[in-house]
Scaffold this motif. Structure first.
Motif, PDB file in Angstrom:
ATOM      1  N   ALA A   7       0.832  -1.199   0.000  1.00 13.60           N
ATOM      2  CA  ALA A   7       0.000   0.000   0.000  1.00 13.60           C
ATOM      3  C   ALA A   7       0.864   1.245   0.000  1.00 13.60           C
ATOM      4  O   ALA A   7       0.559   2.236  -0.653  1.00 13.60           O
ATOM      5  CB  ALA A   7      -0.917  -0.001   1.223  1.00 13.60           C
ATOM      6  N   GLY A  11       0.493   3.336  -3.264  1.00 11.26           N
ATOM      7  CA  GLY A  11      -0.592   4.242  -2.932  1.00 11.26           C
ATOM      8  C   GLY A  11      -1.947   3.568  -2.949  1.00 11.26           C
ATOM      9  O   GLY A  11      -2.970   4.217  -3.133  1.00 11.26           O
ATOM     10  N   ALA A  13      -5.325   1.782  -1.472  1.00  4.66           N
ATOM     11  CA  ALA A  13      -6.091   1.980  -0.247  1.00  4.66           C
ATOM     12  C   ALA A  13      -6.082   0.712   0.581  1.00  4.66           C
ATOM     13  O   ALA A  13      -6.160  -0.391   0.059  1.00  4.66           O
ATOM     14  CB  ALA A  13      -7.532   2.357  -0.592  1.00  4.66           C
ATOM     15  N   ASP A  45      -4.984   5.825   1.508  1.00  7.21           N
ATOM     16  CA  ASP A  45      -3.983   6.186   0.507  1.00  7.21           C
ATOM     17  C   ASP A  45      -3.048   7.269   1.015  1.00  7.21           C
ATOM     18  O   ASP A  45      -2.372   7.935   0.249  1.00  7.21           O
ATOM     19  CB  ASP A  45      -4.658   6.641  -0.791  1.00  7.21           C
ATOM     20  CG  ASP A  45      -5.548   7.861  -0.586  1.00  7.21           C
ATOM     21  OD1 ASP A  45      -5.759   8.248   0.585  1.00  7.21           O
ATOM     22  OD2 ASP A  45      -6.034   8.412  -1.585  1.00  7.21           O
ATOM     23  N   GLU A  69       1.558   8.433  -2.572  1.00  6.69           N
ATOM     24  CA  GLU A  69       2.225   8.564  -3.865  1.00  6.69           C
ATOM     25  C   GLU A  69       3.274   9.674  -3.879  1.00  6.69           C
ATOM     26  O   GLU A  69       4.103   9.738  -4.782  1.00  6.69           O
ATOM     27  CB  GLU A  69       1.187   8.839  -4.957  1.00  6.69           C
ATOM     28  CG  GLU A  69       0.444  10.146  -4.775  1.00  6.69           C
ATOM     29  CD  GLU A  69      -0.611  10.369  -5.844  1.00  6.69           C
ATOM     30  OE1 GLU A  69      -1.088  11.507  -5.964  1.00  6.69           O
ATOM     31  OE2 GLU A  69      -0.953   9.409  -6.550  1.00  6.69           O
TER      32      GLU A  69
END
Length: 241
Positions: A7, A11, A13, A45, A69
């Motif tokens: 995760a 990124g 969830a 995220d 991210e």
């Protein structure tokens, strides 16, 4: 643990909060920040970066949240250093240091705002508007909740941003600008949401999926944007002369 790492890397969830690390780490973000933290946790995220303030125990309430991210590299460090945020190099002249008890002159304020704005690619007029709304330019301003200095930094935020003394103007502006940059990055350069998060916290913005319905926060966002527009209009008029 494998789910947590996946995760974090992509990124994706996840349904629950899962611990990623307990060791001291240096996290590099896309916007050029380098943040030291004692541990990380993935929350959906997002990734929470936890810090320890000097002389205080580890706390689950002392953290900064960033998009997963936005993390480009994580490095383990030998020891837990004081929380620090590195800023990107800039060719703008470093501001003159201002003593604790001395209010900056207009020129000194301009230098500090220009330096911080260039380091984080944020309009100097926006920073000046935040300073005006937060403290009215009062170096030693302290709110009823404990926020301090020109950009009204809470102690935990100041520590996370590498600010040792919130009453030193150049440190306060540097830390406040770094935090505002994080909020702008988090909300994809949506200025209204970033300002709302600066005032009420990103948790409130996320909870209400927009500017929270708090009278103080909505008035704050409107006040900063109004001041920003006023400054731009004045600059336009001055250029036309």
């Amino acid at each position: 643990m494998a789910l947590c790492l996946k995760a974090f890397a992509f990124g994706l969830a996840v349904a629950a909060v899962c611990p990623l690390a307990r060791a001291a780490e240096h996290v590099t973000l896309k916007n050029g920040f380098g943040v030291d933290c004692v541990r990380r946790e993935a929350v959906g995220d997002k990734v929470r970066l936890y810090f320890v303030e000097k002389g205080k125990p580890d706390s689950d309430e002392n953290y900064m949240e960033v998009a997963a991210e936005s993390v480009v590299r994580v490095e383990t460090v030998a020891d837990v250093p004081d929380p620090v945020v590195e800023v990107k190099a800039t060719e703008v002249k470093a501001p003159t240091a201002v003593t604790l008890m001395t209010a900056p002159t207009r020129e000194e304020m301009h230098e500090m705002l220009a330096h911080a704005g260039a380091a984080h690619n944020i309009d100097e007029d926006l920073l000046a508007s935040v300073v005006r709304a937060e403290s009215g330019g009062q170096v030693r301003a302290v709110s009823r909740t404990g926020a301090q200095g020109l950009m009204q930094l809470m102690p935990g935020t100041a520590s996370a941003m590498g600010v040792e003394d919130s009453f030193r103007p150049e440190q306060n502006i540097s830390g406040g600008t770094a935090y505002l940059d994080l909020m702008l990055t988090r909300y994809h350069d949506n200025v209204a949401l970033a300002l709302a998060a600066y005032n009420a916290g990103p948790g409130a913005v996320d909870r209400y999926h927009g500017v929270p319905p708090f009278r103080e926060t909505r008035a704050y966002v409107a006040r900063v944007i109004r001041e920003f527009n006023r400054r731009k209009q004045m600059a336009t008029v001055a250029q036309a002369r």
